[in-house]
Design a protein around this motif. Structure first.
Motif, PDB file in Angstrom:
ATOM      1  N   UNK A   1      47.419 -80.381  29.372  1.00 47.91           N
ATOM      2  CA  UNK A   1      46.789 -79.646  28.270  1.00 47.91           C
ATOM      3  C   UNK A   1      45.406 -79.141  28.683  1.00 47.91           C
ATOM      4  N   UNK A   2      45.030 -77.989  28.118  1.00 44.89           N
ATOM      5  CA  UNK A   2      43.722 -77.409  28.369  1.00 44.89           C
ATOM      6  C   UNK A   2      43.045 -77.090  27.044  1.00 44.89           C
ATOM      7  N   UNK A   3      41.832 -76.567  27.125  1.00 38.90           N
ATOM      8  CA  UNK A   3      41.014 -76.394  25.923  1.00 38.90           C
ATOM      9  C   UNK A   3      41.632 -75.422  24.931  1.00 38.90           C
ATOM     10  N   UNK A   4      42.448 -74.479  25.392  1.00 42.30           N
ATOM     11  CA  UNK A   4      43.067 -73.556  24.445  1.00 42.30           C
ATOM     12  C   UNK A   4      44.366 -74.102  23.864  1.00 42.30           C
ATOM     13  N   UNK A   5      44.758 -75.313  24.262  1.00 44.23           N
ATOM     14  CA  UNK A   5      45.988 -75.924  23.765  1.00 44.23           C
ATOM     15  C   UNK A   5      45.749 -76.877  22.601  1.00 44.23           C
ATOM     16  N   UNK A   6      44.586 -77.459  22.531  1.00 44.76           N
ATOM     17  CA  UNK A   6      44.277 -78.410  21.466  1.00 44.76           C
ATOM     18  C   UNK A   6      42.773 -78.401  21.246  1.00 44.76           C
ATOM     19  N   UNK A   7      42.357 -78.451  19.987  1.00 43.66           N
ATOM     20  CA  UNK A   7      40.926 -78.368  19.674  1.00 43.66           C
ATOM     21  C   UNK A   7      40.209 -79.689  19.901  1.00 43.66           C
ATOM     22  N   UNK A   8      40.868 -80.791  19.521  1.00 42.98           N
ATOM     23  CA  UNK A   8      40.190 -82.093  19.547  1.00 42.98           C
ATOM     24  C   UNK A   8      41.217 -83.182  19.754  1.00 42.98           C
ATOM     25  N   UNK A   9      40.896 -84.136  20.627  1.00 44.77           N
ATOM     26  CA  UNK A   9      41.717 -85.316  20.829  1.00 44.77           C
ATOM     27  C   UNK A   9      41.100 -86.485  20.085  1.00 44.77           C
ATOM     28  N   UNK A  10      41.923 -87.214  19.346  1.00 46.38           N
ATOM     29  CA  UNK A  10      41.492 -88.417  18.648  1.00 46.38           C
ATOM     30  C   UNK A  10      42.170 -89.608  19.307  1.00 46.38           C
ATOM     31  N   UNK A  11      41.400 -90.443  19.966  1.00 47.43           N
ATOM     32  CA  UNK A  11      41.948 -91.618  20.636  1.00 47.43           C
ATOM     33  C   UNK A  11      42.009 -92.774  19.652  1.00 47.43           C
ATOM     34  N   UNK A  12      43.073 -93.564  19.736  1.00 51.95           N
ATOM     35  CA  UNK A  12      43.202 -94.694  18.804  1.00 51.95           C
ATOM     36  C   UNK A  12      42.320 -95.865  19.208  1.00 51.95           C
ATOM     37  N   UNK A  13      41.718 -95.800  20.388  1.00 54.04           N
ATOM     38  CA  UNK A  13      40.808 -96.857  20.836  1.00 54.04           C
ATOM     39  C   UNK A  13      39.842 -96.274  21.850  1.00 54.04           C
TER      40      UNK A  13
END
Length: 878
Positions: free
Chosen positions: A270-282
């Protein structure tokens, strides 16, 4: 105006317009930018472009509304010689009521524009100005312009691959149920069929599991645009489906529910134009994401449960033995096949301690017949159980996990990799000890929590057994309250809602440089901030300041100064009147309306900084250290960090920052512990054209200092040094200029008593520091702690020799024997000797005066400071 019935079945006309055209969005709210964005996507799907409507037909659409079927839009037929206005109706509201009352015969008075297609720019401009339409205009209902049901809340789709018994699936469903309590409209979307027993679906769930895998993401995009979704929040989708969703133009945020070994297929691509923000569960998962996907912003949102659903219960009786529980579905990464040997070792460990009790194992999980690796895992466990002769029970989902835990004495986990286990949280909430491998986010559960015992993933059964038996024979404290503190569904949903709002605002690129500070009253840090803000403003950069500790209705002199220079200041109710999170949310709302190019913390409350930096994943955040007080304040806050905020040590905060700025070189090494890039930028001051010190000795020799009356300024030591030096000094006076800091009234009274029999003059806080310097011969400063004090810089700029204690950055300002005297910290007698030295040598004072101004010119000018910060905060502006 001519009245008309609906054109739902229009008569053929000789002329038609092509699909789409120009469009204009009405009533955008800068504090809710997602409303305009959702309308823009709808218009683009219908073939419109957002351009000024100067000729030809055009569409007006009020921000927040969307066409019910944008891809089927077809313009109404033109009328021969008459302007046409075609109306799209909403499901409810003023226009729907209006239509029910009047049918197709619309009177001349129309509700405010909502969705209107105009064949003529003249009628469109009339509606924009609120003027009546020409009498020849025909106004009709055009069904293809009808609108979907929407409201002004942020609309977030929770998208999960299937709805089955599993941690990620529970999280997606719980968010869909909980987010509306945080002002977010939600809908759960299920892409595929379950492999295990399904979870109950909340009302309104969109089930796409009947579709082929290759088409479901594309159909979901069309549905999301037609229903006005503002953010797509994905769970477990692979990289290919995530890319399809992101091409919709709707911001995509993705929760990553596992360590790297368990990421969805091709996630690393994945690259920056594929997803705006990643939320990690930890935080452990966040670390892996930052390493693998460095160009993507990441934040940790700890998994949460509803603790009241897993109440703390007494441990069951041991009359019939001990019960160990494991809550996991059979999969290779869970390593359930290790449990029988661990149970057998536990039985032997108990016997070695004189306890002859049975040990039973209950595995709460479901075996999916459609997953080959699950069947293999199950067979391995059964074979190992038979080999070691242990009592093993599989619940296969028939017994609620809550009941399994209530009947157990401890929870055991051998998982090779984890995100943040809901099973561990459920056991903690139930008051059961957790013995688990130190993998993924499990260490975060063990923080200050003796109920969680960690073992290396390669630990042998005997080591597991010792920890288990220790917990069985000496029950550990319950962690139930700790779950309420950090790991609830409500806290998880609150953080997701905040990040979803930020993602929905991502398209608006900011140009404003925002400073966040406590107040603009007395103090060197406040003076530096005002100088810098005015300097940026003078260079044409937009600057705003948010205050944390001022009352809106009582402006300080510093705030008034900025306002008079055209710099806007945002003042929410001060800290103490409202809580930190409420204050931060108000500032975030203001930043949404006026997006920041960067945010700078300048002597701000630590708790507010933590919350604000965490909440700005798309904005560069810089923290400016004022010296020792930054570190002491940070350490105090970290003793009891904000509930639910994944920030427990300095490096957790540091990775939220673009830079950490210190004001003198010696502090840089200490600052490395923060983990952010460190920059050294000393303070700067204006250099007067001419010296301001007394040019000729007249009357008494004057020692002067400018410092607010506060214990940290150590004026008691200065007075004591003056007392020691006085017998050897010529006729002299010590002048102290500074207001009394709030809460330091007793200190002020004590200082006056200490100086009662000395030639000490007390001056109030002065706004004319140059005038104060003009009446002095030598500037004296004892201050602890100190960063890069402005008081000594201003004195040096005025041409005053400075005597200072060697604290903080003083050694970079005062070069001993050149532009003043630098004496050891806390050495009052050495300070007194320096006062005597300069008092009796006017030639030396004159030479030091010249050197003082030259030192400022070369190293400490306001222009140098401004340019240094400009390169850091706004590198594209250089």
């Amino acid at each position: 105006m001519s009245h008309s019935r609906s054109l739902s079945d229009p008569h053929p006309q000789p002329a038609h317009v092509s699909l789409g055209g120009a469009a204009h969005i009405l009533g955008g709210d800068p504090r809710k930018p997602w409303l305009e964005a959702r309308s823009r996507r709808s218009l683009e799907a219908a073939g419109f472009t957002l351009t000024p409507i100067e000729s030809g037909p055009g569409l007006l659409l009020r921000a927040g509304h969307v066409l019910r079927a944008p891809e089927t839009f077809k313009a109404p037929p033109l009328l021969e010689g008459r302007p046409l206005v075609a109306i799209g109706l909403p499901p409810s509201g003023a226009w729907a009521d209006f239509h029910r009352r009047h049918g197709g015969d619309y009177p001349g008075e129309l509700p405010v524009p909502l969705c209107e297609w105009h064949s003529s720019p003249a009628t469109l401009q009339a509606r924009l100005r609120g003027e009546p339409l020409p009498s020849s205009t025909r106004v009709v209902h055009w069904p293809v312009l009808d609108l979907a049901e929407t409201d002004e809340r942020l609309a977030v789709y929770q998208i999960v691959t299937s709805l089955q018994h599993g941690g990620a699936e529970k999280i997606a469903r719980d968010l869909a149920e909980e987010l509306p309590r945080h002002g977010v409209a939600t809908r759960l979307v299920v892409l595929g069929k379950p492999h295990r027993k399904p979870l109950d679906a909340p009302p309104g769930t969109l089930d796409l599991s009947h579709l082929r895998r290759g088409e479901r993401a594309g159909i979901l995009v069309k549905h999301a645009i037609a229903q006005g979704a503002d953010v797509l929040h994905v769970h477990l989708t692979d990289a290919d489906e995530t890319r399809v969703l992101s091409k919709s133009g709707i911001p995509v945020i993705a929760t990553v529910h596992n360590s790297r070994q368990g990421w969805p297929r091709n996630w690393e691509t994945l690259r920056s134009n594929d997803v705006s923000l990643l939320l990690a569960c930890s935080q452990a998962v966040e670390t892996e994401l930052r390493e693998a996907l460095p160009e993507l912003p990441v934040r940790t949102v700890w998994n949460g449960i509803r603790p009241h659903e897993f109440p703390e219960t007494p441990l069951p009786s041991t009359a019939t033995g001990f019960t160990l529980a494991c809550v996991a579905n059979p999969r290779p990464q869970k390593r359930l096949e290790l449990l029988p040997a661990i149970v057998a070792a536990t039985r032997h460990e108990l016997m070695s301690r004189g306890v002859n009790q049975l040990v039973k194992l209950v595995i709460a999980g479901e075996t999916s017949d459609s997953l080959a690796d699950a069947l293999v895992s199950r067979k391995l466990v059964d074979r190992e159980a038979e080999k070691h002769g242990i009592d093993l029970t599989w619940t296969e989902g028939e017994v609620p996990v809550r009941d399994v835990l209530a009947r157990a004495h401890a929870l055991v986990s051998c998982s090779a990799h984890e995100g943040l286990s809901l099973a561990h949280l459920e056991a903690m909430s139930s008051g059961r000890p957790v013995i688990a491998c130190d993998t993924g986010g499990t260490r975060e559960l063990a923080w200050r929590n003796p109920a969680v015992r960690l073992l290396d993933a390669a630990a042998p059964p005997e080591q597991f057994a010792r920890e288990i038996v220790n917990a069985l024979l000496a029950p550990l404290p319950s962690a139930h309250k700790g779950v309420w503190r950090d790991f609830t569904t409500e806290r998880m949903a609150g953080r997701v809602a905040r990040f979803a709002r930020q993602a929905a605002c991502l398209a608006r690129k900011g140009t404003t440089l925002w400073f966040v500070t406590n107040n603009l009253s007395m103090g060197g840090a406040q003076s530096s901030l005002r100088r810098l803000a005015k300097s940026f403003h003078a260079k044409g950069h937009r600057v705003r300041v948010a205050l944390l500790q001022e009352y809106p209705e009582h402006p300080t002199a510093g705030r008034t100064d900025l306002l008079e220079h055209g710099i806007e200041v945002f003042v929410p109710p001060p800290s103490g009147i409202i809580g930190p999170q409420e204050s931060v949310d108000l500032i975030l709302a203001e930043m949404t309306a006026d997006p920041p190019a960067a945010v700078v913390f300048w002597n701000a409350i630590t708790l507010h900084k933590l919350l604000l930096a965490d909440a700005l994943p798309f904005t560069p955040v810089h923290d400016i250290s004022p010296g020792e007080m930054w570190f002491s304040s940070f350490e105090r806050t970290m003793e009891n960090p904000p509930p639910g905020l994944p920030c427990r040590v300095p490096r957790h905060y540091g990775r939220l920052l673009e830079s950490f700025v210190v004001k003198y070189g010696a502090e840089a090494e200490r600052a490395k512990a923060i983990g952010a890039p460190v920059a050294v930028i000393p303070n700067g001051v204006l250099l007067p054209d001419q010296p301001r010190r007394r040019s000729h000795f007249k009357g008494k020799l004057v020692f002067g200092t400018a410092a607010r009356i506060s214990p940290q300024k150590r004026l008691d030591e200065l007075i004591e040094a003056f007392r020691i030096a006085l017998p050897e000094l010529p006729d002299c006076v010590l002048r102290i200029a500074g207001g009394v800091e709030t809460g330091a009234e007793e200190c002020a009274e004590s200082l006056r008593e200490l100086a009662m029999d000395l030639p000490v003059e007390w001056r109030r806080e002065t706004q004319d520091i140059g005038g104060f310097h003009a009446g002095c011969d030598v500037f004296v400063m004892i201050s602890d702690p100190a960063g890069c004090p402005n008081a000594s810089l201003e004195a040096l700029a005025s041409g005053l020799p400075v005597i200072a204690s060697d604290v903080g950055g003083a050694s970079e300002q005062v070069i001993d024997g050149v532009n003043g005297r630098l004496v050891p910290a806390r050495d009052v007698r050495a300070f007194a000797n320096a006062m005597v030295d300069l008092a009796h040598d006017a030639t030396k004072r004159d030479a030091m005066s010249v050197a003082a101004r030259e030192h400022i010119r070369r190293h400490f000018t306001l222009e140098r400071m401004t340019n240094d910060y400009l390169r850091l905060f706004l590198p594209d502006a250089i």
